[in-house]
Design a protein around this motif. Structure first.
Motif, mmCIF file in Angstrom:
data_model
loop_
_atom_site.group_PDB
_atom_site.id
_atom_site.type_symbol
_atom_site.label_atom_id
_atom_site.label_comp_id
_atom_site.label_asym_id
_atom_site.label_seq_id
_atom_site.Cartn_x
_atom_site.Cartn_y
_atom_site.Cartn_z
ATOM 1 N N UNK A 88 1.027 -1.198 0.021
ATOM 2 C CA UNK A 88 0.181 -0.082 0.020
ATOM 3 C C UNK A 88 1.073 1.287 -0.001
ATOM 4 N N UNK A 89 1.891 1.139 0.755
ATOM 5 C CA UNK A 89 2.753 2.268 0.837
ATOM 6 C C UNK A 89 3.718 2.508 -0.330
ATOM 7 N N UNK A 90 4.086 1.399 -1.277
ATOM 8 C CA UNK A 90 4.506 1.627 -2.583
ATOM 9 C C UNK A 90 3.468 2.135 -3.657
ATOM 10 N N UNK A 91 2.080 1.764 -3.464
ATOM 11 C CA UNK A 91 1.510 2.480 -4.376
ATOM 12 C C UNK A 91 0.677 3.594 -4.220
ATOM 13 N N UNK A 92 0.703 4.031 -2.791
ATOM 14 C CA UNK A 92 0.375 5.594 -2.285
ATOM 15 C C UNK A 92 1.478 6.293 -1.941
ATOM 16 N N UNK A 93 1.915 7.239 -2.141
ATOM 17 C CA UNK A 93 2.766 8.010 -1.675
ATOM 18 C C UNK A 93 2.461 8.480 -0.034
ATOM 19 N N UNK A 94 3.300 7.813 0.896
ATOM 20 C CA UNK A 94 3.309 8.157 2.126
ATOM 21 C C UNK A 94 4.351 7.924 3.000
ATOM 22 N N UNK A 95 4.674 8.786 4.022
ATOM 23 C CA UNK A 95 5.918 8.576 4.670
ATOM 24 C C UNK A 95 7.011 9.676 4.655
ATOM 25 N N UNK A 96 8.148 9.554 4.862
ATOM 26 C CA UNK A 96 9.094 10.649 5.217
ATOM 27 C C UNK A 96 9.920 10.425 4.038
ATOM 28 N N UNK A 97 10.115 11.631 3.224
ATOM 29 C CA UNK A 97 11.377 12.043 2.281
ATOM 30 C C UNK A 97 12.538 12.657 2.983
ATOM 31 N N UNK A 98 13.688 12.245 2.689
ATOM 32 C CA UNK A 98 14.868 13.247 3.215
ATOM 33 C C UNK A 98 15.432 13.521 2.083
ATOM 34 N N UNK A 99 15.492 14.869 2.024
ATOM 35 C CA UNK A 99 16.180 15.600 0.769
ATOM 36 C C UNK A 99 17.120 16.749 1.212
ATOM 37 N N UNK A 100 18.424 16.542 0.492
ATOM 38 C CA UNK A 100 19.395 17.552 0.638
ATOM 39 C C UNK A 100 19.437 18.484 -0.209
ATOM 40 N N UNK A 101 19.838 19.746 0.083
ATOM 41 C CA UNK A 101 20.049 20.826 -1.143
ATOM 42 C C UNK A 101 21.166 21.727 -0.541
ATOM 43 N N UNK A 102 21.634 22.426 -1.564
ATOM 44 C CA UNK A 102 22.758 23.503 -1.361
ATOM 45 C C UNK A 102 21.782 24.319 -0.568
ATOM 46 N N UNK A 103 22.356 25.367 0.518
ATOM 47 C CA UNK A 103 21.930 26.001 1.304
ATOM 48 C C UNK A 103 21.190 27.213 0.691
ATOM 49 N N UNK A 104 21.540 28.133 -0.059
ATOM 50 C CA UNK A 104 21.111 29.126 -0.693
ATOM 51 C C UNK A 104 19.891 28.531 -1.652
ATOM 52 N N UNK A 105 20.221 27.874 -2.704
ATOM 53 C CA UNK A 105 19.270 27.084 -3.308
ATOM 54 C C UNK A 105 18.395 26.590 -2.834
ATOM 55 N N UNK A 106 18.246 25.799 -1.729
ATOM 56 C CA UNK A 106 17.246 25.323 -0.763
ATOM 57 C C UNK A 106 16.248 26.329 -0.323
ATOM 58 N N UNK A 107 16.866 27.601 0.098
ATOM 59 C CA UNK A 107 16.127 28.615 0.659
ATOM 60 C C UNK A 107 15.415 29.397 -0.377
ATOM 61 N N UNK A 108 16.183 29.758 -1.627
ATOM 62 C CA UNK A 108 15.490 30.590 -2.649
ATOM 63 C C UNK A 108 14.573 29.807 -3.536
#
Length: 312
Positions: A88-108
């Protein structure tokens, strides 16, 4: 080391008990009748007890079979429930996604998109980690990262979103006081503000349309591990810097900064979405990946921050 229980045989036994037939259990499990019979026989040998009294017309549980029937049924039910939950989790998006980004690009650029993503996927949560230093996705358990670089070969799965424009910029007041460089070699005579995570921070490299190459070792009063931190000093007229368009675009448009050496370009870099190897990926990760690629392509192309030319 103790031998693990024969969970497969126990689950098959539970299905035979449930359906009161070896043939019916085989059909339900999509196994051959011989496979079902061998699994039950294997379990009987392991336990040292007969589990069924079998005749050509009747199948009944022995005393040992009766004692095992309930725990085996619980085992089968728990296994099916756990599998159903993961599917069910595989078919329906649910749960935590951990995303990393450069600082300024992440903010802006990334943070302003997250409300739309969270509204579209209310059962997904996001852990956004922002740092200009490239994180170890596998070692630190990240699902994906946005990176602005000329990526080296690696085991990571990378999708190229588009090239990122970079400029050598300075305030009009600085250029009025110190002059406007017309060749990269002239930067050796200027105050250069440094960004620690440039591909080659100790050397700025350039090429022009004729294919000529030039490089300079910059020096100046300020160096930072975040490119946006250089902006106040740039606008105050303290030096020049090599900056991405998404940081200095508004300052250029407003006239607070000016681009110089416009006939020379630094080595190309691009915005990438990178993920650890392996698969298939959970629906929440696929949803986030598709959302970021789509929205960042539109957003960056619309604002001129990144000229999208397809994904690789």
């Amino acid at each position: 080391m103790a031998q693990l229980p024969d969970l497969e045989a126990m689950a098959i036994f539970a299905k035979v008990v449930e359906l009161k037939s070896f043939s019916a259990a085989a059909d339900d499990l999509k196994l051959s009748k011989a496979t079902v019979s061998k699994a039950v026989t294997r379990l009987e040998i392991r336990l040292g007890a007969r589990l069924f009294n079998r005749t050509s017309r009747r199948l009944s549980l022995t005393e040992a079979g009766l004692r095992l029937a309930e725990p085996a049924a619980r085992l089968l039910a728990d296994g099916e429930a756990a599998e159903d939950e993961i599917l069910a989790q595989s078919a329906q998006p649910r749960g935590l996604v951990r995303l990393a980004s450069p600082m300024s690009f992440g903010l802006l650029e990334v943070a302003p998109l997250l409300p739309d993503f969270l509204a579209a996927y209310p059962e997904v949560s996001v852990d956004l980690h922002m740092s200009d230093e490239a994180v170890d996705l596998v070692g630190l358990g990240f699902d994906m990262a946005l990176r602005i670089a000329a990526l080296p070969d690696s085991s990571l799965i990378a999708r190229r979103i588009g090239p990122v424009a970079r400029h050598v910029v300075a305030a009009p007041s600085y250029l009025a006081a110190r002059g406007r460089p017309t060749h990269p070699a002239h930067l050796a005579e200027h105050a250069c503000l440094g960004y620690a995570y440039l591909p080659t921070p100790e050397t700025w490299r350039f090429v022009n349309d004729a294919g000529e190459e030039a490089s300079v070792r910059p020096a100046g009063p300020l160096r930072a591990n975040n490119a946006e931190a250089l902006l106040p000093a740039l606008e105050a007229g303290l030096g020049l810097a090599l900056q991405p368009d998404f940081i200095v675009g508004s300052s250029l448009a407003a006239g607070r900064l000016e681009a110089v050496l416009t006939e020379w370009s630094p080595p190309p870099v691009a915005l990438h979405l990178v993920m650890p190897p392996g698969g298939p990926r959970p629906a929440r990760v696929e949803a986030m990946a598709q959302f970021l690629v789509s929205r960042l392509s539109e957003r960056c192309a619309g604002r001129g921050l990144v000229s999208t030319d397809g994904a690789a």
